[in-house]
Design an enzyme around this catalytic site. Structure first.
Site, PDB file in Angstrom:
ATOM      1  N   PRO A 117      12.871  59.581  70.136  1.00 23.99           N
ATOM      2  CA  PRO A 117      13.343  58.135  69.663  1.00 23.99           C
ATOM      3  C   PRO A 117      13.828  57.237  70.460  1.00 23.99           C
ATOM      4  CG  PRO A 117      14.181  60.097  68.617  1.00 23.99           C
ATOM      5  CD  PRO A 117      13.444  60.709  69.799  1.00 23.99           C
ATOM      6  N   GLY A 170      15.324  53.885  72.415  1.00 24.54           N
ATOM      7  CA  GLY A 170      16.665  53.219  72.084  1.00 24.54           C
ATOM      8  C   GLY A 170      17.723  53.845  71.441  1.00 24.54           C
ATOM      9  N   LEU A 204      18.693  58.527  74.162  1.00 25.49           N
ATOM     10  CA  LEU A 204      18.216  59.715  74.593  1.00 25.49           C
ATOM     11  C   LEU A 204      17.363  59.773  75.585  1.00 25.49           C
ATOM     12  CD1 LEU A 204      17.143  61.018  70.822  1.00 25.49           C
ATOM     13  CD2 LEU A 204      19.289  61.512  72.048  1.00 25.49           C
ATOM     14  N   GLY A 205      17.465  58.768  76.506  1.00 28.71           N
ATOM     15  CA  GLY A 205      16.941  58.750  77.995  1.00 28.71           C
ATOM     16  C   GLY A 205      15.592  58.412  77.941  1.00 28.71           C
ATOM     17  N   SER A 206      15.112  57.279  76.951  1.00 28.43           N
ATOM     18  CA  SER A 206      13.400  57.377  76.947  1.00 28.43           C
ATOM     19  C   SER A 206      13.101  56.629  77.975  1.00 28.43           C
ATOM     20  CB  SER A 206      13.022  56.503  75.780  1.00 28.43           C
ATOM     21  OG  SER A 206      14.082  55.475  75.275  1.00 28.43           O
ATOM     22  N   SER A 207      13.850  55.476  78.437  1.00 30.76           N
ATOM     23  CA  SER A 207      13.551  54.624  79.585  1.00 30.76           C
ATOM     24  C   SER A 207      13.496  55.404  81.160  1.00 30.76           C
ATOM     25  CB  SER A 207      14.516  53.552  79.677  1.00 30.76           C
ATOM     26  OG  SER A 207      15.677  53.863  79.953  1.00 30.76           O
ATOM     27  N   ALA A 267      13.042  58.985  80.944  1.00 30.44           N
ATOM     28  CA  ALA A 267      11.776  59.589  81.177  1.00 30.44           C
ATOM     29  C   ALA A 267      10.565  59.080  81.255  1.00 30.44           C
ATOM     30  CB  ALA A 267      11.606  60.299  79.706  1.00 30.44           C
ATOM     31  N   ASP A 284      20.597  60.530  83.506  1.00 32.08           N
ATOM     32  CA  ASP A 284      19.461  60.435  82.889  1.00 32.08           C
ATOM     33  C   ASP A 284      18.376  60.951  83.692  1.00 32.08           C
ATOM     34  OD1 ASP A 284      21.155  59.381  80.905  1.00 32.08           O
ATOM     35  OD2 ASP A 284      20.009  57.800  80.398  1.00 32.08           O
TER      36      ASP A 284
HETATM   37  C1  MEV Z   1      23.666  56.494  79.181  1.00 31.14           C
HETATM   38  O1  MEV Z   1      22.647  57.382  78.742  1.00 31.14           O
HETATM   39  C2  MEV Z   1      25.131  56.991  79.882  1.00 31.14           C
HETATM   40  C3  MEV Z   1      26.016  56.118  80.367  1.00 31.14           C
HETATM   41  O2  MEV Z   1      27.249  57.055  80.857  1.00 31.14           O
HETATM   42  C4  MEV Z   1      25.445  55.445  81.317  1.00 31.14           C
HETATM   43  C5  MEV Z   1      25.198  56.021  82.576  1.00 31.14           C
HETATM   44  O3  MEV Z   1      25.519  57.135  82.916  1.00 31.14           O
HETATM   45  O4  MEV Z   1      24.475  55.379  83.271  1.00 31.14           O
HETATM   46  C6  MEV Z   1      26.538  55.184  79.514  1.00 31.14           C
END
Ligand code: MEV
Length: 328
Positions: free
Chosen positions: A111, A113, A116-119, A121, A162
């Site tokens: 999913p 935005g 869940l770390g899509s960018s 990945a 991430d």
């Molecule tokens: C974003 O997935 C997690 C945050 O802690 C930002 C980061 O760690 O870079 C909000």
């Protein structure tokens, strides 16, 4: 125009992640715990016959031409708030000195935005695919470092959480100041549900808004981050011992603290409280907030919580991905 493609191509994939404890605090050198999830981004690279580099991100409806030499992007199609992904791809390709003349196809089964770390990945999978395409051998640590540099360049501020998860997979405790990443030896069947809203959070803006609060009221914000540190360390122990009640309680406290630093939303809170009402032992927003996702810890109640959230938003059960970046 007919594009002749060289038959040689490389595909790499990398998982998304969910942060169990410590998001935002991790930007200030505090520890965090996160898990890679079994939803992946796939990046395929082929040679083109011309010397242009073209990227198509199917699920975002975004495509464009990159000039790897100059570092510029020419958008072909895509809504304004979705084009940002091309910046990650451009920087990832430049990190390994890839040369123009590539056709890059990206599929994202995460999913987007939703925190869940899509960018990350996409960035990790792009670095791995481009490295192999160019006969460059990178260790996982090198991939992780390069991908983190890309995130820093694109987002301004980013912890390595991430990119570490997308590269290595598993459940990781990122120590204070990210000096060490420790893989936690935990049953990969931890009973977690993710709920996500269609409203997206902008990680860069949220991290910046927290930074401004930190600058304005350090005396208020520092104790909040210290509390997050203490609960992340407590949660590490609770996770290792399988202490369900304690894990749930720490999640609830973490959600309250994330609300206090201003990254919660009404939609996220609705999912958090409905999950608890349906039997989750704990629930919290996960990732940057401002939209995006929640996680709920639901021993014995997974399907009930998934069904409950699916009535008004989207939800799925998380399976942890032991495997990080890989070639397909
Ligand atoms: C974003 O997935 C997690 C945050 O802690 C930002 C980061 O760690 O870079 C909000």
């Amino acid at each position: 125009m007919i594009i002749m493609l060289n038959p040689r191509h490389v595909t790499a994939s990398a998982p998304g992640k969910t942060i169990l404890f410590g998001e935002h605090a991790v930007v200030y050198g505090k520890p965090a715990i996160a898990a890679a999830v079994d939803r992946r981004a796939y990046v395929s690279i082929r040679k083109r016959e011309d010397l242009r580099t073209h990227v198509n991100v199917e699920e975002l409806g975004v495509s464009g031409f990159l000039n790897l030499d100059k570092g510029s992007i020419e958008i072909e199609k895509g809504e304004n708030n979705r084009k940002g992904i091309l910046k990650y791809v451009l920087r990832a390709l430049r990190k390994i000195n890839a040369e123009d003349g590539l056709e890059v196809t990206i599929n994202i089964d995460i999913p987007i935005g939703a925190g869940l770390g899509s960018s990350a990945a996409v960035t990790v999978a792009t670095i791995q695919a481009a490295a192999v395409f160019n006969d460059i051998k990178l260790t996982r640590d090198e991939i992780s470092k390069l991908a983190h540099q890309v995130e820093l360049e694109v987002q301004g501020a980013a912890s390595p959480i991430d990119t570490t998860l997308s590269t290595h997979g598993g459940i990781i405790y990122l120590s204070r100041d990210a000096e060490e990443t420790i893989t936690l030896d935990i049953d990969s069947e931890i009973p977690i549900v993710i709920g996500y809203t269609s409203k997206r959070g902008n990680t860069g803006k949220l991290v910046e808004s927290v930074r401004l609060k930190m600058e304005t009221h350090p005396q208020v914000m520092i104790p909040l981050f210290n509390s997050m540190e203490a609960l992340t360390n407590g949660a590490r122990e609770a996770l290792t011992n399988g202490d369900h009640e304690m894990i749930g309680e720490f999640m609830n406290i973490n959600h309250g603290l994330l609300d206090a630093i201003g990254v919660n939303t009404q939609e996220l809170s609705k999912m958090v409280f409905e999950a608890r009402k349906t039997g989750a032992l704990g629930s919290k927003l996960t990732g940057a907030g401002g939209g995006g996702s929640i996680i709920a810890y639901c021993p014995g109640k997974i399907q009930e919580v998934v069904n409950c959230i699916n009535e008004f938003e989207n939800a799925f059960k998380v399976n942890i991905s032991r495997e990080g970046v890989r070639l397909e």
